[in-house]
Design a protein around this motif. Structure first.
Motif, short mmCIF file in Angstrom:
data_model
loop_
_atom_site.label_atom_id
_atom_site.label_comp_id
_atom_site.label_asym_id
_atom_site.label_seq_id
_atom_site.Cartn_x
_atom_site.Cartn_y
_atom_site.Cartn_z
N THR A 184 -0.94 20.48 -1.72
CA THR A 184 -0.34 19.65 -1.17
C THR A 184 -1.90 18.99 -0.31
OG1 THR A 184 1.61 19.66 -1.05
CG2 THR A 184 0.68 18.27 0.25
N ILE A 185 -2.44 17.39 -0.47
CA ILE A 185 -3.47 17.25 0.79
C ILE A 185 -3.24 15.94 0.86
CG2 ILE A 185 -5.45 16.76 0.48
CD1 ILE A 185 -6.55 18.24 -1.40
N LYS A 186 -3.02 16.22 2.41
CA LYS A 186 -2.05 14.39 3.49
C LYS A 186 -3.23 14.25 3.94
CE LYS A 186 0.77 13.03 6.83
NZ LYS A 186 2.42 14.47 6.95
N ILE A 187 -3.92 12.79 3.78
CA ILE A 187 -4.45 12.52 4.86
C ILE A 187 -3.64 11.07 5.54
CG2 ILE A 187 -6.58 10.65 5.32
CD1 ILE A 187 -7.08 12.99 4.48
N SER A 188 -3.70 10.78 6.58
CA SER A 188 -2.74 9.91 7.19
C SER A 188 -3.98 9.35 8.54
CB SER A 188 -1.14 9.80 7.98
OG SER A 188 -1.62 11.69 8.39
N ASN A 189 -3.26 7.77 8.33
CA ASN A 189 -4.04 7.07 9.71
C ASN A 189 -3.07 6.68 10.48
OD1 ASN A 189 -5.51 5.36 11.29
ND2 ASN A 189 -6.94 5.11 9.69
N ASP A 190 -2.60 6.56 11.91
CA ASP A 190 -1.73 5.66 12.34
C ASP A 190 -2.04 3.83 12.19
OD1 ASP A 190 -0.11 7.68 11.82
OD2 ASP A 190 0.22 8.93 13.82
N ASP A 191 -3.12 4.47 12.86
CA ASP A 191 -4.00 3.02 12.50
C ASP A 191 -3.61 1.94 12.32
OD1 ASP A 191 -4.86 4.01 15.82
OD2 ASP A 191 -6.36 4.69 15.07
N LEU A 192 -3.60 2.92 10.68
CA LEU A 192 -3.96 2.53 9.34
C LEU A 192 -2.64 2.10 9.27
CD1 LEU A 192 -7.35 2.23 8.02
CD2 LEU A 192 -6.77 0.89 9.84
N GLU A 193 -1.83 2.94 9.74
CA GLU A 193 -0.27 2.79 8.58
C GLU A 193 -0.40 2.97 7.03
OE1 GLU A 193 2.74 -0.91 9.91
OE2 GLU A 193 1.57 -0.23 11.99
N TYR A 194 -1.56 3.46 6.78
CA TYR A 194 -1.25 4.15 5.18
C TYR A 194 -2.22 5.91 5.46
CZ TYR A 194 -2.69 -0.67 5.09
OH TYR A 194 -3.19 -2.01 4.76
N GLU A 195 -0.95 6.12 4.62
CA GLU A 195 -1.34 7.36 4.19
C GLU A 195 -1.37 8.01 2.55
OE1 GLU A 195 1.50 10.89 6.32
OE2 GLU A 195 3.33 10.17 4.60
N VAL A 196 -1.78 9.08 2.65
CA VAL A 196 -1.82 9.33 0.96
C VAL A 196 -1.19 10.58 0.64
CG1 VAL A 196 -3.48 9.98 -0.93
CG2 VAL A 196 -3.87 7.88 0.94
N ILE A 197 -0.83 10.90 0.40
CA ILE A 197 0.38 12.46 -0.18
C ILE A 197 -0.02 12.80 -1.75
CG2 ILE A 197 1.55 14.34 0.33
CD1 ILE A 197 3.27 12.66 2.72
N ILE A 198 -1.05 14.12 -2.43
CA ILE A 198 -1.06 13.77 -3.42
C ILE A 198 -0.77 15.31 -3.50
CG2 ILE A 198 -2.38 14.44 -5.05
CD1 ILE A 198 -4.67 12.23 -4.16
N ILE A 199 0.09 15.60 -4.52
CA ILE A 199 0.72 16.80 -4.69
C ILE A 199 0.69 17.20 -6.52
CG2 ILE A 199 3.01 18.35 -5.34
CD1 ILE A 199 3.89 16.32 -2.96
N MET A 206 0.80 -1.02 0.16
CA MET A 206 -0.37 0.05 0.17
C MET A 206 0.86 1.29 -0.32
SD MET A 206 -2.80 0.98 0.07
CE MET A 206 -3.13 2.71 -0.08
N LYS A 207 2.17 1.17 0.45
CA LYS A 207 2.76 2.35 0.71
C LYS A 207 2.91 2.94 -0.88
CE LYS A 207 4.19 1.97 5.22
NZ LYS A 207 4.75 2.70 6.55
N THR A 208 3.23 1.60 -1.53
CA THR A 208 3.78 2.20 -3.39
C THR A 208 2.81 3.21 -3.27
OG1 THR A 208 4.68 -0.24 -3.19
CG2 THR A 208 4.10 1.27 -5.44
N LEU A 209 1.71 2.81 -3.06
CA LEU A 209 0.26 3.45 -3.71
C LEU A 209 0.48 4.81 -3.46
CD1 LEU A 209 -2.71 4.35 -4.52
CD2 LEU A 209 -3.52 3.92 -1.96
N TYR A 210 0.75 5.13 -2.71
CA TYR A 210 1.01 6.68 -1.79
C TYR A 210 2.05 7.57 -2.16
CZ TYR A 210 -1.34 4.91 1.29
OH TYR A 210 -2.19 4.23 2.56
N SER A 211 2.90 6.94 -2.41
CA SER A 211 4.89 6.63 -3.13
C SER A 211 4.27 7.00 -4.82
CB SER A 211 6.23 5.76 -3.41
OG SER A 211 6.09 5.38 -1.93
N LEU A 212 3.17 6.26 -4.78
CA LEU A 212 2.52 6.57 -6.53
C LEU A 212 2.40 7.70 -6.87
CD1 LEU A 212 1.99 5.51 -9.76
CD2 LEU A 212 0.00 5.16 -8.33
#
Length: 142
Positions: free
Chosen positions: A37-52, A1-7
């Motif tokens: 830049t929009i950033k959504i993070s959830n430490d409980d799920l360990e997913y983060e989306v950053i869109i620039i 999933m971290k690939t999604l954020y990097s992508l």
């Protein structure tokens, strides 16, 4: 999933980079980058989306429906179709590698939460409008 954020970060950076002869001072650049830049993070799920992406922040504020408008299952269904088509275009030589650089690792069996799905869905809608792309003509309408 971290690939999604990097992508999403790489896509945003790549698509928003354009050659220009205009000189902009650093404070204007910093302000513009913070606004796009929009950033959504959830430490409980360990997913983060950053869109620039240039214009995405304004588009979200002016065009996106409120979070309560969609159910999570609706967004998951839409995202599954969009991600599938996106990944097909990354692998295909028929589509511009400037738009479709890397695959997105999105699995239906993982609960990414409403926020992540909401943001990803709206990025796909924004992307289609901005770049005149249609990711899938057979996405189910609910």
């Amino acid at each position: 999933m971290k690939t999604l954020y990097s992508l999403l970060i790489v896509i945003g950076l790549f698509v928003s980079c354009k050659s220009s002869k205009t000189v902009i001072n650093n404070s204007e650049t910093d302000t513009a980058q913070k606004q796009d830049t929009i950033k959504i993070s959830n430490d409980d799920l360990e997913y983060e989306v950053i869109i620039i992406e240039s214009g995405f922040d304004f588009w979200m504020a002016s065009r996106a429906k409120p979070r309560s408008y969609y159910s999570q299952s609706y967004l998951e269904t839409k995202n599954s179709f969009y991600v599938s088509e996106w990944n097909n275009r990354v692998r295909s030589s028929r589509f511009s590698p400037n738009l479709y650089e890397t695959t997105i690792d999105y699995s239906q069996g993982i609960d990414y939460g409403l926020e992540v799905n909401y943001l990803l869905y709206h990025y796909f809608v924004f992307f289609q409008e901005k770049y005149k792309q249609q990711l899938s003509s057979h996405i189910p309408r609910f």
